[in-house]
Enzyme design. Structure first.
Site, mmCIF file in Angstrom:
data_model
loop_
_atom_site.group_PDB
_atom_site.id
_atom_site.type_symbol
_atom_site.label_atom_id
_atom_site.label_comp_id
_atom_site.label_asym_id
_atom_site.label_seq_id
_atom_site.Cartn_x
_atom_site.Cartn_y
_atom_site.Cartn_z
ATOM 1 N N ARG A 89 0.876 -1.502 -0.083
ATOM 2 C CA ARG A 89 -0.086 0.314 -0.256
ATOM 3 C C ARG A 89 1.230 1.118 -0.043
ATOM 4 N NH1 ARG A 89 -4.708 0.712 4.294
ATOM 5 N NH2 ARG A 89 -3.111 0.381 5.400
ATOM 6 N N SER B 45 8.080 -5.176 5.745
ATOM 7 C CA SER B 45 7.896 -6.258 7.172
ATOM 8 C C SER B 45 8.798 -7.498 7.328
ATOM 9 C CB SER B 45 6.416 -6.440 6.980
ATOM 10 O OG SER B 45 5.704 -5.054 7.296
ATOM 11 N N ASP C 178 6.360 -3.679 10.177
ATOM 12 C CA ASP C 178 4.873 -4.052 10.524
ATOM 13 C C ASP C 178 3.995 -3.996 11.842
ATOM 14 O OD1 ASP C 178 4.052 -6.842 9.183
ATOM 15 O OD2 ASP C 178 5.499 -6.274 10.874
HETATM 16 C C1 0WK Z 1 -2.091 -4.920 7.875
HETATM 17 C C2 0WK Z 1 -0.518 -4.443 7.906
HETATM 18 C C3 0WK Z 1 0.557 -3.960 7.330
HETATM 19 C C4 0WK Z 1 1.220 -5.636 7.337
HETATM 20 C C5 0WK Z 1 -0.800 -6.614 7.535
HETATM 21 C C6 0WK Z 1 -0.433 -7.964 8.006
HETATM 22 O O1 0WK Z 1 -0.995 -2.357 7.216
HETATM 23 O O2 0WK Z 1 1.581 -3.610 7.461
HETATM 24 O O3 0WK Z 1 2.055 -6.332 7.004
HETATM 25 O O4 0WK Z 1 -1.588 -5.859 8.014
HETATM 26 O O5 0WK Z 1 -0.973 -8.684 7.551
HETATM 27 P P1 0WK Z 1 -0.974 -9.269 6.936
HETATM 28 O O6 0WK Z 1 -1.450 -8.764 5.061
HETATM 29 O O7 0WK Z 1 -0.124 -10.127 6.488
HETATM 30 O O8 0WK Z 1 -2.574 -10.103 6.531
HETATM 31 C C1 BGC Z 2 8.337 -10.646 9.150
HETATM 32 C C2 BGC Z 2 8.373 -10.171 10.027
HETATM 33 C C3 BGC Z 2 6.809 -9.186 9.666
HETATM 34 C C4 BGC Z 2 6.140 -9.863 9.325
HETATM 35 C C5 BGC Z 2 4.475 -9.756 9.799
HETATM 36 C C6 BGC Z 2 7.481 -12.273 9.536
HETATM 37 O O1 BGC Z 2 7.728 -12.794 8.171
HETATM 38 O O2 BGC Z 2 9.731 -11.236 9.306
HETATM 39 O O3 BGC Z 2 9.440 -8.798 10.325
HETATM 40 O O4 BGC Z 2 6.560 -8.371 11.104
HETATM 41 O O5 BGC Z 2 5.733 -11.327 9.146
HETATM 42 O O6 BGC Z 2 3.969 -9.138 8.453
#
Ligand code: 0WK
Ligand code: BGC
Length: 884
Positions: A512, A573, A627
């Site tokens: 994003r 992240s 993140d």
């Molecule tokens: C939304 C946050 C972002 C994070 C993500 C983790 O804005 O920084 O990395 O959540 O959740 P995912 O998209 O991996 O399910």
């Molecule tokens: C990364 C982290 C991150 C997490 C959640 C992990 O795979 O090593 O830096 O915070 O994923 O996104």
């Protein structure tokens, strides 16, 4: 046409026929009342007052053709005991070997001592077995007991009350399975185990079920009447935590005992009821059961004779004898003359014609009322399965039954007459019970390693704490699998931040780009989601960062920001060694990323280089954050007590505010600093090996970072679907899922997405929906299969939530001890698709966290705006401090 002709002949017969005819619209009303009565019986609140008792039978499955073995059945019938032995081969069981024997019951035994009745039944079993089996062979027995019982299990059933002329003492309120088993043991038949008790309707349903054509409803309309059907288990509130489907014995004979049929009862019905052994009870049965049809006709004839509409001038004394008119008479009234003369009546031809009309009216009414009852069941099933149309097989043990189509046009029911009573069905129930028990043992054994005990989780908590301590130590950091990375974020927002910032959010499901304006009245954001194709995630670093710059430029164009250089906060992240707020060296990729030339590089530098390559105006990167940190900051803006950030999404990780004096890897003793734990790698040094199952190893082996991120691979969204897929494959191999049929599609990696878990585990989801998901994967699932898939999903996601809780418990306990507090109250900012979308993850996590950290009050605050906002806040804090 029939009614018209009689009206002309005699008013009394017209009125009688009219009273005995229930028009379609009234049948619709009766169907509606039956539906209400059924819902009342199913609900825990109103069950006790319900007259349609809706008794759980604990039969949750129908035969699937793989059942094998020798089975014994004993059936208690009106005037005899039937013993049956069936041998199933397991190859679809189209033609099982069956032998049976009927033992007539001594007349008085039905009104005698209960013990005598069960001893008689056991003696019948002994005599039957004497001829057919060897005493060594264990023989499971199914007991068909056609009386209303409160079942608390397949082999635990308390008799509520006798009926049909039975009234043995010392049985009502007792567990009849126990009574039969002790009588059988008395016969030294210790190789015979009563494994299941069922109502005759259930036996009928099972008898009519065939491989691939299961029967899900059964109707008994004989001497008495009753029905059963496969209900959605979650609607059977009297059965504790049942899932999937469960057969419900309606005991609809009692329908109307609350007066809900009074408007269709005729004076003849009232008379039959008053003269019955149980006045006021079983009103529906007394309208439909063939035990009563003769009596209804008898009273109608007496009334009509009194009105000089029948048998004028001849005595009808014979009709004053109770039960003189048998059901057979009524059903075979076409031979009225001979039947009535046989009773000693002198009927005229007109009398015969009118008696036939009355009999037909009574029989049609019984059939029509049966149809209204069946229509109510079909409509209930269709509604609870959320179907527009429904096709279903109905097993029918009745000579009476006719059609229901007008009353439930949206349901296509195929009626399958039960040919040889309930014996076969009972044997199938017993066989299914044994199959399910054997399968349950296999499933328990296979899922056991995925089920963590409290002690296991306490151990994970202790191990996490130990790794944290190692990670914080300057000397010991390298030996820890939890890298405890300093972030240089030393304070959470205090609300004085101001300004406009660009923010990037890379590393989750979506990339994003955001513009964030932090103002007096709060935070205003605009953002755009961009896809990072796998080819870019796993291509070159240059291509990845070029792609990021292109997205930024696209965003700035759309937001008309091309001529502004805004301070930028970069949520990156992945594990990074921060060398400052705006300098972070990538330690390793995770979550399927592997872009080359990045590990060991400062990611801010890589971004700036890409901006130059793309002649971008230039970026003012003031902060790069993880993140978890972004999420903590973002939630900290709402709740100042938020000092922990947790991500449970594609990956998983946590950060928290640690005392500087404990951070051995950074100079300084004052204040606090946010530590990015990178707990995803917890266990990479082998400290968690005892908790890895074969399924986890199979998942890990297929990843591009084998042996890495072991804790993450037990918890996060990128892997849960894969763990479930491997468990399902193992269950197929054990022949307990999809009947062991090979499932090519299930061999495909990532075919079982983690989002499926969230859908499949949704409370109250009709099993149909689970089957639909499996169907899309070319998996032809039975209801049982769907329940098992649900259980596997629940087991895998629960483990993930509990492991997360163990990690978080270690963090909050450390913070409490850090601060020398007896009780810590803290907020955790949480984000991530798995945490947000899974129906039970949060509550399972909170429950285990409360158990593992009882001295901490932890509030889990779901982040609404993602960590982009948090990155902007970190940039704002940095910007504010830079201007000081
Ligand atoms: C939304 C946050 C972002 C994070 C993500 C983790 O804005 O920084 O990395 O959540 O959740 P995912 O998209 O991996 O399910
Ligand atoms: C990364 C982290 C991150 C997490 C959640 C992990 O795979 O090593 O830096 O915070 O994923 O996104």
């Amino acid at each position: 046409m029939y009614v018209f002709m009689k009206l002309q002949q005699h008013g009394g017969v017209q009125r009688a026929l009219l009273a005995l005819t229930v028009p379609l619209e009234t049948l619709q009303v009766v169907k509606g009342r039956m539906l209400q009565a059924m819902c009342k019986g199913l609900s825990r609140q109103t069950h006790a007052q319900a007259n349609v008792r809706m008794l759980p039978t604990y039969i949750c499955s129908v035969p699937d053709g793989t059942e094998k073995g020798d089975l014994l059945v004993v059936e208690l019938c009106q005037s005899h005991v039937r013993t049956l032995r069936m041998t199933l081969s397991g190859n679809g069981n189209q033609s099982p070997k069956v032998m049976y024997k009927i033992f007539d019951m001594p007349g008085d035994i039905k009104q005698g001592k209960g013990e005598a009745l069960f001893d008689f039944i056991a003696q019948c079993v002994r005599q039957f077995l004497a001829g057919v089996s060897s005493p060594q062979q264990r023989l499971p027995l199914g007991f068909v007991f056609p009386f209303s019982c409160r079942q608390t299990g397949l082999d635990k059933a308390e008799l509520i009350c006798w009926s049909k002329g039975f009234s043995c003492s010392d049985v009502e309120g007792k567990d009849v399975v126990q009574l039969l088993q002790s009588a059988i043991n008395k016969q030294e038949l210790c190789h015979v185990d009563v494994v299941a008790l069922m109502n005759d309707t259930v036996g009928t349903m099972m008898t009519c079920s065939t491989e691939g054509e299961p029967c899900e409803v059964a109707l008994v309309m004989g001497m008495s009447t009753n029905s059963c059907f496969m209900a959605e288990a979650q609607q059977v509130e009297m059965a504790e935590n049942a899932s999937g489907q469960m057969c419900v014995n309606t005991e609809w004979g009692y329908f109307g005992d609350d007066g809900s049929l009074n408007d269709i009862l005729t004076p003849y019905d009232q008379r039959v009821d008053q003269e019955s052994a149980n006045p006021g009870e079983k009103r529906f049965e007394k309208l439909v059961g063939s035990l009563y049809l003769g009596e209804i006709v008898r009273h109608a004839l007496i009334a009509l004779a009194a009105e000089k509409a029948l048998f004028i001038g001849s005595s009808i004394d014979v009709l004053r004898t109770k039960d003189v008119l048998k059901t057979q008479h009524v059903l075979e009234i076409s031979k009225a003359q001979s039947a009535l003369e046989a009773l000693g009546l002198q009927p005229s031809e007109q009398d015969c014609c009118r008696v036939q009309q009355i009999c037909r009216a009574v029989v049609s009414r019984a059939a029509a009322l049966g149809a209204a009852g069946l229509a109510a069941i079909l409509s209930h099933m269709r509604q609870s399965r959320e179907l527009e149309q429904m096709m279903v097989n109905v097993g029918v043990d009745s000579k009476l039954y006719q059609g229901h189509r007008l009353l439930a046009p949206e349901c296509k029911a195929t009626l399958l007459p039960s040919v040889d009573g309930t014996g076969r069905g009972a044997a199938m129930v017993t066989a299914v019970t044994l199959r399910l028990a054997a399968q349950r043992r296999e499933v328990e054994q296979l899922l056991a390693p995925l089920r963590l005990s409290h002690a296991d989780l306490e151990r994970v908590q202790v191990l996490m704490r130990r790794e944290m301590e190692l990670g914080l130590g300057r000397e010991s950091n390298a030996n820890s699998s939890v890298r405890m990375l300093p972030t240089y974020v030393c304070s959470t927002p205090d609300g004085t931040e101001r300004g406009e910032f660009l923010a990037l959010d890379l590393g989750g499901t979506n990339f994003r780009v955001l513009v964030v304006r932090v103002a007096q009245d709060g935070i205003h954001m605009a953002s755009e989601i961009y896809v990072i194709p796998t080819t870019v995630m796993q291509g070159t670093g240059e291509a990845l960062f070029d792609h990021i710059i292109e997205c930024i430029m696209d965003f700035q164009l759309k937001q008309n920001l091309m001529d502004q250089i805004l301070p930028l906060g970069f949520t990156f992240s992945f594990p990074c060694q921060q060398l400052g707020l705006d300098k972070a060296v990538l330690l390793s990729w995770t979550k399927g990323f592997s872009a080359s030339g990045c590990v060991g590089q400062d990611v801010v530098h890589l971004l700036r280089e890409a901006a130059q390559r793309k002649q971008h105006l230039g970026l003012k990167v003031v902060a790069v954050v993880n993140d978890t940190v972004g999420t903590m900051m973002s939630c900290g803006y709402e709740d100042p007590k938020c000092e922990i950030g947790l991500i449970v999404g594609t990956g998983t990780n946590a950060c928290y505010m640690e005392e500087m004096e404990n951070v051995g890897t950074v100079e300084g003793e004052q204040g606090r600093m946010c530590i990015n734990m990178e707990w995803g790698a917890f266990g990479d040094n082998g400290c968690l090996d005892d908790f890895f199952t074969n399924f986890d190893r199979l998942v890990d082996e297929k990843t591009i970072n084998m042996g890495k991120q072991r804790f993450e691979k037990l918890i996060s969204g990128m892997y849960l679907g894969e763990i479930v897929r491997h468990v399902l494959l193992a269950l197929v191999e054990k022949q307990v899922l999809f009947r062991g049929k090979p499932c090519p599609k299930l061999q495909t990696r990532d075919i079982f997405q983690t989002k499926f878990l969230s859908t499949i585990e949704t409370d109250g989801l009709a099993l149909q929906k689970v089957r639909a998901i499996l169907q899309d994967l070319d998996l032809q699932a039975s209801f049982e299969d769907s329940i098992l898939v649900q259980e596997v999903c629940q087991t895998v996601s629960l483990r993930a939530a509990q492991l997360c809780a163990a990690g978080l418990a270690a963090v909050v306990e450390k913070m409490r001890e850090n601060r020398g507090l007896a009780r810590l109250s803290v907020t955790v900012g949480v984000d991530g698709t798995l945490y947000k979308m899974h129906p039970h993850f949060s509550q399972n996590l909170q429950k285990m966290l409360r158990d593992l950290a009882p001295n901490c009050t932890v509030t889990l605050l779901q982040s609404e705006d993602g960590s982009g906002k948090g990155a902007a806040l970190v940039a704002a804090v940095a910007w504010r401090e830079a201007e000081l």
